[in-house]
Design a protein around this motif. Structure first.
Motif, short mmCIF file in Angstrom:
data_model
loop_
_atom_site.label_atom_id
_atom_site.label_comp_id
_atom_site.label_asym_id
_atom_site.label_seq_id
_atom_site.Cartn_x
_atom_site.Cartn_y
_atom_site.Cartn_z
N ILE A 39 0.84 -1.21 0.00
CA ILE A 39 0.00 0.00 0.00
C ILE A 39 0.87 1.25 0.00
CG2 ILE A 39 -1.74 1.31 1.28
CD1 ILE A 39 -2.76 -1.37 2.38
N VAL A 40 1.87 1.28 0.86
CA VAL A 40 2.77 2.43 0.94
C VAL A 40 3.52 2.62 -0.37
CG1 VAL A 40 4.78 3.40 2.12
CG2 VAL A 40 3.00 2.25 3.44
N THR A 41 3.90 1.52 -0.99
CA THR A 41 4.63 1.58 -2.26
C THR A 41 3.90 2.43 -3.29
OG1 THR A 41 5.73 -0.54 -1.97
CG2 THR A 41 5.45 0.22 -4.23
N PHE A 42 2.61 2.19 -3.45
CA PHE A 42 1.88 2.90 -4.49
C PHE A 42 1.39 4.27 -4.03
CE2 PHE A 42 1.96 -1.35 -6.26
CZ PHE A 42 2.29 -1.06 -7.58
N LEU A 43 1.18 4.46 -2.75
CA LEU A 43 0.86 5.79 -2.26
C LEU A 43 2.04 6.73 -2.49
CD1 LEU A 43 -1.01 5.07 1.12
CD2 LEU A 43 -1.98 6.06 -0.98
N VAL A 44 3.23 6.27 -2.16
CA VAL A 44 4.43 7.09 -2.38
C VAL A 44 4.68 7.30 -3.88
CG1 VAL A 44 6.94 7.20 -2.06
CG2 VAL A 44 5.47 6.39 -0.20
N SER A 45 4.51 6.25 -4.66
CA SER A 45 4.74 6.35 -6.12
C SER A 45 3.82 7.37 -6.75
CB SER A 45 4.54 4.98 -6.77
OG SER A 45 5.46 4.03 -6.28
N ILE A 46 2.55 7.36 -6.33
CA ILE A 46 1.59 8.32 -6.87
C ILE A 46 1.99 9.74 -6.47
CG2 ILE A 46 -0.80 9.15 -6.68
CD1 ILE A 46 -1.64 6.19 -6.43
N MET A 90 11.41 -0.08 -7.32
CA MET A 90 12.51 0.25 -6.40
C MET A 90 12.03 0.32 -4.95
SD MET A 90 14.95 2.96 -8.42
CE MET A 90 13.65 4.12 -8.84
N ILE A 91 10.85 0.93 -4.75
CA ILE A 91 10.33 1.05 -3.38
C ILE A 91 10.00 -0.33 -2.81
CG2 ILE A 91 8.45 1.95 -1.96
CD1 ILE A 91 8.27 4.31 -3.85
N ALA A 92 9.31 -1.16 -3.62
CA ALA A 92 8.93 -2.50 -3.15
C ALA A 92 10.14 -3.38 -2.90
CB ALA A 92 7.99 -3.15 -4.16
N GLY A 93 11.20 -3.18 -3.70
CA GLY A 93 12.38 -4.02 -3.56
C GLY A 93 13.42 -3.51 -2.59
N TRP A 94 13.18 -2.30 -2.07
CA TRP A 94 14.17 -1.68 -1.17
C TRP A 94 14.34 -2.53 0.10
CZ3 TRP A 94 17.41 2.30 -1.92
CH2 TRP A 94 18.07 2.81 -0.81
N SER A 98 15.05 -8.83 -3.64
CA SER A 98 14.48 -8.74 -4.98
C SER A 98 15.43 -8.01 -5.93
CB SER A 98 13.14 -8.00 -4.94
OG SER A 98 12.67 -7.75 -6.26
N ALA A 99 15.61 -8.59 -7.12
CA ALA A 99 16.46 -7.96 -8.13
C ALA A 99 15.90 -6.61 -8.57
CB ALA A 99 16.59 -8.89 -9.34
N VAL A 104 18.93 0.04 -11.93
CA VAL A 104 19.07 -0.40 -13.32
C VAL A 104 18.06 -1.50 -13.63
CG1 VAL A 104 20.60 -1.52 -15.00
CG2 VAL A 104 21.49 0.26 -13.49
N HIS A 105 17.88 -2.43 -12.71
CA HIS A 105 16.91 -3.51 -12.92
C HIS A 105 15.48 -2.96 -12.96
CE1 HIS A 105 19.77 -6.87 -11.28
NE2 HIS A 105 20.15 -6.36 -12.44
N ALA A 106 15.18 -2.03 -12.07
CA ALA A 106 13.84 -1.45 -12.05
C ALA A 106 13.56 -0.71 -13.34
CB ALA A 106 13.70 -0.50 -10.86
N LEU A 107 14.55 0.04 -13.84
CA LEU A 107 14.37 0.78 -15.11
C LEU A 107 14.23 -0.20 -16.27
CD1 LEU A 107 14.22 3.44 -16.62
CD2 LEU A 107 16.73 3.44 -16.74
N PHE A 108 15.00 -1.27 -16.27
CA PHE A 108 14.90 -2.28 -17.31
C PHE A 108 13.50 -2.86 -17.35
CE2 PHE A 108 15.17 -6.36 -19.33
CZ PHE A 108 16.23 -6.31 -20.22
#
Length: 511
Positions: A39-46, A90-94, A98-99, A104-108
């Motif tokens: 939930i926090v991942t997408f609240l922050v992303s938005i 990136m937030i979820a994998g921080w 998770s790769a 770089v992986h997140a952008l890919f």
């Protein structure tokens, strides 16, 4: 020399795109609330996406795009949405293993999603490692990129419709824009309605099958997720085994929708007008369906007679009519138009069968479709041009225009198609060499065949390659420098090379 491109207007319009991109993040946010995950991942992303978008918009309160500003805007917006789309990964994998937590992986993964490539840098596709919301965001990025983010902006924003024709031409796959109505905004809305309609139809069919014994593991989540990645010819799946995780009935259902996705969506307007003859007589459609059928028959013959390993390795049963026909038809439909789904591990098939699939990857879908690659219509023009050259060599005084479907192709268009095809193949060759050199630098074992398939899979927005890049593999073993190159290739391929390369020339910026 003075700079004549007002980059502020292009960047401001890019901010508008990002602002609306934040709205689409409400979909995975709703899923995160439903499952209680990320939930926090997408609240922050938005919040971050809206902030970036509003900040960029302030550079030019009333943007007015000229021809070069429009080109710059298209290139920038596709790069920007990939960067912003990487934020949830990136937030979820921080702080996890998770790769996708690496930038770089997140952008890919994000660029692969929005460009509908379907290549991945993670071997961990499962609900045990990633939330339902994050995996659905992965699917949704493909659906947004399929028909085109800019086409969507032209359809819903009056200010974008002013330069709509050039914007769509710069983004849409194929050598030319086919207007369906006098107003470009209406054309954009029609294209998106066709796209949405086929997506909804596929989801409904999958939902119905999921209620029967024919597809026991096709639930509502999987139905929506695969609707989001089939019509854009994306290829991402929340299942590690892709479409091989589902029953033969599901695989047969997805095949015609992949074929639809690789068809010029403008042709469906002819069906609305009850002009069935013009639809069936379209030369590109005939060539597209003929190529799919012809290559599938050749591959079926190879699989049926035993050119692939047995079931436990390659997913094909020698001598089994339905199995080999389904595998051949599905993989050709998937790779020819750049979907990248898989029903078996074709990386373990025989060399002849893999050669047929590599050939299919070079063909591409139709112009005006969501498919990648060089495109059927360009190959038709190239072959007709070669035939004309042979004819005029024997008859120097003859005047023989290139015709397609009875219509003369403008010579400027023919020259542009030659130029695109040459640049495409040249870029493919250079990228292959660079990947080989970079792999040697870090001690990664990479064959020429694998390097070529990686280059072709990324610039053609196809996804899987061969060897460890097969349909159940990933790009994670490549060094970050190679991944950055392939991110660039995906960006180039989705915008058909020229709109991206042109912004790196001095002639573009100077008077």
């Amino acid at each position: 020399m003075s700079v004549r491109v007002d980059w502020r207007q292009s960047v401001a319009f890019t901010g508008t795109v990002l602002k609306y991109l934040a709205v689409t993040m409400l979909v995975p946010l709703a899923i995160s609330l439903l499952y209680g995950e990320d939930i926090v991942t997408f609240l922050v992303s938005i919040a971050v996406t809206v902030s970036i978008g509003l900040t960029l918009e302030r550079l030019s309160p009333d943007p007015d795009l000229g021809p070069r500003e429009a080109l710059l805007f298209v290139a920038l917006s596709w790069g920007a949405v990939a960067v912003v789309g990487a934020i949830p990964y990136m937030i979820a994998g921080w702080g996890t293993e998770s790769a996708l937590g690496h930038p770089v992986h997140a952008l890919f993964e994000s660029m692969s999603g929005f460009t509908t490539t379907g290549a991945t840098v993670t071997d961990e596709i499962s609900f045990a490692r990633h939330s339902h919301a994050l995996l659905l965001w992965r699917q949704l990025t493909q659906w947004l990129g399929g028909m085109g983010i800019i086409v969507l902006m032209v359809a819903i924003l009056p200010e974008a419709a002013v330069n709509g024709a050039q914007l769509i031409e710069s983004e849409a796959p194929g050598p030319e824009l086919q207007k369906l109505t006098p107003k470009i905004a209406e054309t954009a809305r029609l294209l998106w309605l066709f796209y949405l309609g086929f997506t909804v139809l596929l989801v409904l069919i999958l939902l119905v099958l999921g209620q029967t014994s024919l597809a026991p593991n096709m639930n509502a989540y999987n139905a929506v997720a695969h609707g989001f990645s089939t019509l854009p010819t994306g290829g991402f799946s929340p299942q590690a085994e892709s479409i091989a995780a589902f029953s033969p009935a599901i695989q047969w259902v997805i095949i015609p929708f992949m074929l639809v996705a690789g068809t010029n969506f403008a042709l469906f307007y002819l069906l609305l007008q009850n002009d069935y003859a013009a639809f069936l007589q379209d030369r590109e459609l005939q060539a597209y369906l003929g190529a799919n059928a012809g290559v599938a028959v050749i591959l079926w013959g190879l699989l049926f007679t035993g050119s692939a390993p047995p079931l436990e390795l390659g997913g094909v049963t020698q001598g089994a009519l339905e199995n080999s026909l389904r595998q051949a038809t599905f993989q050709v439909a998937s790779l020819l138009n750049s979907t990248g789904y898989a029903t078996s591990n074709f990386a373990q098939w025989g060399n002849t069968a893999k050669g047929v699939l590599l050939f299919a990857m070079f063909i591409g879908g139709s112009a005006g479709s969501t498919g990648g690659g060089i495109k059927i219509v360009r190959w038709l023009v190239v072959f007709k041009g070669i035939r004309r050259q042979l004819f005029t060599t024997a008859h120097p005084s003859a005047v023989k225009p290139v015709r397609l479907g009875g219509q003369v192709i403008d010579e400027n268009a023919v020259t542009a198609i030659y130029g695109f095809t040459l640049v495409y193949l040249l870029t493919l060759g250079v990228a292959t060499v660079v990947l080989l050199l970079d792999a040697g630098r870090v001690g990664l074992e990479l064959t020429v065949f694998e390097a070529m398939s990686a280059s072709l899979a990324t610039i053609g927005n196809i996804g899987p390659g061969f060897g460890f890049l097969g349909p159940f593999g990933s790009y994670t073993d490549f060094p970050h420098t190679s991944k950055l190159l392939m991110i660039f290739l995906m960006w180039l391929g989705r915008l058909e090379i020229i709109p991206v390369l042109v912004i790196f020339t001095g002639a573009f910026w100077n008077e």
